[in-house]
Design an enzyme around this catalytic site. Sequence first.
Site, PDB file in Angstrom:
ATOM      1  CG  HIS A  10       3.879 -26.252  -4.921  1.00 28.75           C
ATOM      2  ND1 HIS A  10       4.499 -27.419  -4.542  1.00 28.75           N
ATOM      3  CD2 HIS A  10       3.831 -26.295  -6.272  1.00 28.75           C
ATOM      4  CE1 HIS A  10       4.812 -28.118  -5.602  1.00 28.75           C
ATOM      5  NE2 HIS A  10       4.414 -27.453  -6.677  1.00 28.75           N
ATOM      6  CG  ASP A  36       1.724 -29.293  -8.194  1.00 30.63           C
ATOM      7  OD1 ASP A  36       2.015 -29.614  -7.016  1.00 30.63           O
ATOM      8  OD2 ASP A  36       2.592 -28.997  -9.036  1.00 30.63           O
ATOM      9  CD  GLN A  50      -0.335 -30.998 -18.877  1.00 31.93           C
ATOM     10  OE1 GLN A  50      -0.538 -31.321 -17.712  1.00 31.93           O
ATOM     11  NE2 GLN A  50       0.504 -31.640 -19.646  1.00 31.93           N
ATOM     12  CG  HIS A 106      16.214 -30.172 -15.982  1.00 33.84           C
ATOM     13  ND1 HIS A 106      16.918 -31.284 -16.356  1.00 33.84           N
ATOM     14  CD2 HIS A 106      15.042 -30.627 -15.470  1.00 33.84           C
ATOM     15  CE1 HIS A 106      16.202 -32.374 -16.091  1.00 33.84           C
ATOM     16  NE2 HIS A 106      15.054 -31.989 -15.541  1.00 33.84           N
ATOM     17  CD  GLU A 107      12.312 -28.576 -13.579  1.00 36.17           C
ATOM     18  OE1 GLU A 107      11.306 -29.075 -14.116  1.00 36.17           O
ATOM     19  OE2 GLU A 107      13.125 -29.237 -12.910  1.00 36.17           O
ATOM     20  CG  LEU A 124      11.408 -34.043  -4.965  1.00 36.60           C
ATOM     21  CD1 LEU A 124       9.892 -34.104  -4.909  1.00 36.60           C
ATOM     22  CD2 LEU A 124      11.938 -34.907  -6.092  1.00 36.60           C
ATOM     23  CG  ASP A 162      11.864 -32.967  -1.261  1.00 36.64           C
ATOM     24  OD1 ASP A 162      12.088 -31.789  -1.599  1.00 36.64           O
ATOM     25  OD2 ASP A 162      12.569 -33.920  -1.640  1.00 36.64           O
ATOM     26  CG  HIS A 184      14.056 -36.716 -16.500  1.00 40.49           C
ATOM     27  ND1 HIS A 184      13.377 -37.081 -15.372  1.00 40.49           N
ATOM     28  CD2 HIS A 184      14.267 -35.376 -16.388  1.00 40.49           C
ATOM     29  CE1 HIS A 184      13.186 -36.027 -14.604  1.00 40.49           C
ATOM     30  NE2 HIS A 184      13.708 -34.978 -15.204  1.00 40.49           N
ATOM     31  CD  GLU A 203      15.721 -27.398  -2.687  1.00 39.19           C
ATOM     32  OE1 GLU A 203      16.775 -27.383  -2.035  1.00 39.19           O
ATOM     33  OE2 GLU A 203      14.906 -28.324  -2.635  1.00 39.19           O
ATOM     34  CG  HIS A 221      10.801 -31.474 -17.789  1.00 38.01           C
ATOM     35  ND1 HIS A 221      11.072 -32.694 -18.361  1.00 38.01           N
ATOM     36  CD2 HIS A 221      11.492 -31.451 -16.610  1.00 38.01           C
ATOM     37  CE1 HIS A 221      11.885 -33.377 -17.565  1.00 38.01           C
ATOM     38  NE2 HIS A 221      12.163 -32.642 -16.500  1.00 38.01           N
ATOM     39  CG  HIS A 248       7.239 -30.318 -10.117  1.00 39.82           C
ATOM     40  ND1 HIS A 248       6.916 -30.900  -8.913  1.00 39.82           N
ATOM     41  CD2 HIS A 248       6.398 -29.266 -10.235  1.00 39.82           C
ATOM     42  CE1 HIS A 248       5.918 -30.251  -8.352  1.00 39.82           C
ATOM     43  NE2 HIS A 248       5.581 -29.249  -9.128  1.00 39.82           N
ATOM     44  CG  ASP A 276       2.021 -20.459 -24.478  1.00 44.01           C
ATOM     45  OD1 ASP A 276       0.795 -20.622 -24.540  1.00 44.01           O
ATOM     46  OD2 ASP A 276       2.691 -19.901 -25.376  1.00 44.01           O
TER      47      ASP A 276
END
Lengths: 89, 577
Positions: B69, B71, B93, B294-295, B81, B76, B304, B102, B298, B84, B59
């Site tokens: 990458h 999508d 999805q 956090h991700e 960023l 950046d 948010h 990062e 989503h 996501h 899933d």
Amino acid sequence: WSKPIDSKDVSFPEDILKNMTDIQMADSYLERFGYKMILHKSGRQGAVSNSKALKRLQTQLGLEETGELDQPTIDAMKKPRCGVPDVRN
Amino acid sequence: YKTFDGDLKWDHNDVTYRILNYSPDLDVSTIDDAFARAFKVWSDVTPLTFRRLYDGTADIMISFGKKDHGDFYPFDGKDGLLAHAYPPGEGVQGDAHFDDDEYWTLGKGPAIKTYFGNADGALCNFPFRFEGKSYSSCTTEGREDGLPWCATTADYDKDKKYGFCPSELLYTFDGNADGEACVFPFEFEGKTYTSCTTDGRDDGYRWCATTSSFDKDKKYGFCPNRDTAVIGGNSEGEPCQFPFIFLEKSYTSCTSEGRSDGKLWCATTSNYDKDQKWGFCPDKGYSLFLVAAHEFGHALGLDHSNIQDALMYPMYKYIADFSLHQDDIEGIQYLYGPKKGPKPTPPKPSTTTSSPVSTGKPNKKTPQTTPSTASTTTPSVYTPVDPSVDPCTVDKFDAITEIQGELHFFKDGYYWTSSNRGNKEHKGPFMVSERWPGLPAKLDTAFEDPLTKQMYFFAGTQFWEFTGKDVRGPRSIEKLGLPGSLKKVEGSLQRGKGKVLLFSGENYWRLNLKTQKIDKGYPYHIDNKFGGVPVDAHDVFLYNGHYFFCREIYYWRMTSKYQVDRVGYIYELLNCP
């Protein structure tokens, strides 16, 4: 006595973060995270003014709603964040 | 809190996830652990369970990538960023992407987990002293083989505790070489390479061959970042070169000169003006655990929030002792409802990464002064229970196991039995010493070999083998091939064909009862097969074909297909009124 270094901005190769002005940066931010577009009742999308977009952003981020590109708003926009848009149209 | 339009959510509660690749910034087990803990944030407050898949479509597909990458939402570079994720649904999805430009840490700067050595995988302690000199990064001093190492206490000269730091000379990750170290020099398309390279790739990841010729053997892996490596720029993974020349001036440390964003950078060759090779200097980095939590919010259906202290607020903020904000709890429970069953215990702090790794040394020299590998075990102090004590009031049993169809509950030299056949009332207490003479009062785990009906008992670093009342032992668990640093074996699962899984900490090993040796390739992390159970279970046992993982008075029951199908109280198994 050490001689001060004459600062000079350099474009570093492969560096995506360009030397943008705050206004350019804010414009790009408002667009990227969905604040500049609005869905009309008719189903058509339209752009809103920067001031309205800034107010929407300030509401979302819990900042004072001035509708202006003030320093707290600029600082908030420069913070590291999630890439998912805040406003979905 | 806010949900996505139409309240997008999963239509099933057993959500699966798969980690497609890893970041060079952290070792694999730390990344696995960060993601597992991030899922636990949500499963603690909902009926959701998260099971990890190792192939096929899950899933939630998790990946690291840079810039474009795959999508329509490129990253950046460093900062800006971070990641996501997509709301629940088919295809992309539900997926979560993390920006690999990062610097991923646990949020407090370099978290350098060590390998081998004698520190059980502890983190480096910076600064540390070695032969009177202070080091604030891994060093190759004292070695002839170029392997970077660090001390895991402040003073190596005094404590002699050390481990090896991530480097391409120690291991690689992903690729197709099972984590083998790089072989230098190696050949790729006819050219000879003496270090990791990004040649042949357009994603900027550094790789190497694990044999002397990639052209011939096609064996490769990705290079882990050394702690001294720069982040992003155009030299990811290379170390800073000091001094370096920039605009005709010499620099002996990282600088923000030339940048309007104030970020510290360095050149990775001695002359930036000539070579233009550079990268950002390592900073505190971003907590992979917090960003992932956090991700995953989503990926489960939360948008948010505008509450600044909520996890689902869009901006990153490091929190040392994380706990889920009420706004996030209300949001996720709006979608999936509250958790049923026993109340959850608070999530562990985000900085725990102390799962031990196999100890030992690479076939290379240790630092100049060979550290002692001896480990000591302090005997635990315990208070025996009064035999009249009702087992239904015991809050933590020493060991639980099934013997000839009956569950046995051990505590401080006594045991009770219960069965789901006939009279279901529990029996006992009985004296352990009467049935199995010579055992210590405090046991850690026990199991019956289903083939021979022999009983095995483990306590501390020793184990005993019983055939009826005849005992063999005690013997050291090290004889089985378990690491000498292991303090105890806390659980066991019989697997058929004379094999038993032994659990300790967050890891497990497979023991071949016939050869009395641990099988090759172990340990594995509990999450590797047993997703959704507590990784800090203090007892693991097999009963009626189910796997049971216990923490305090609770048990997590797992089917043979590795699905948690029940969470309950130990007292239920004891048939307490």
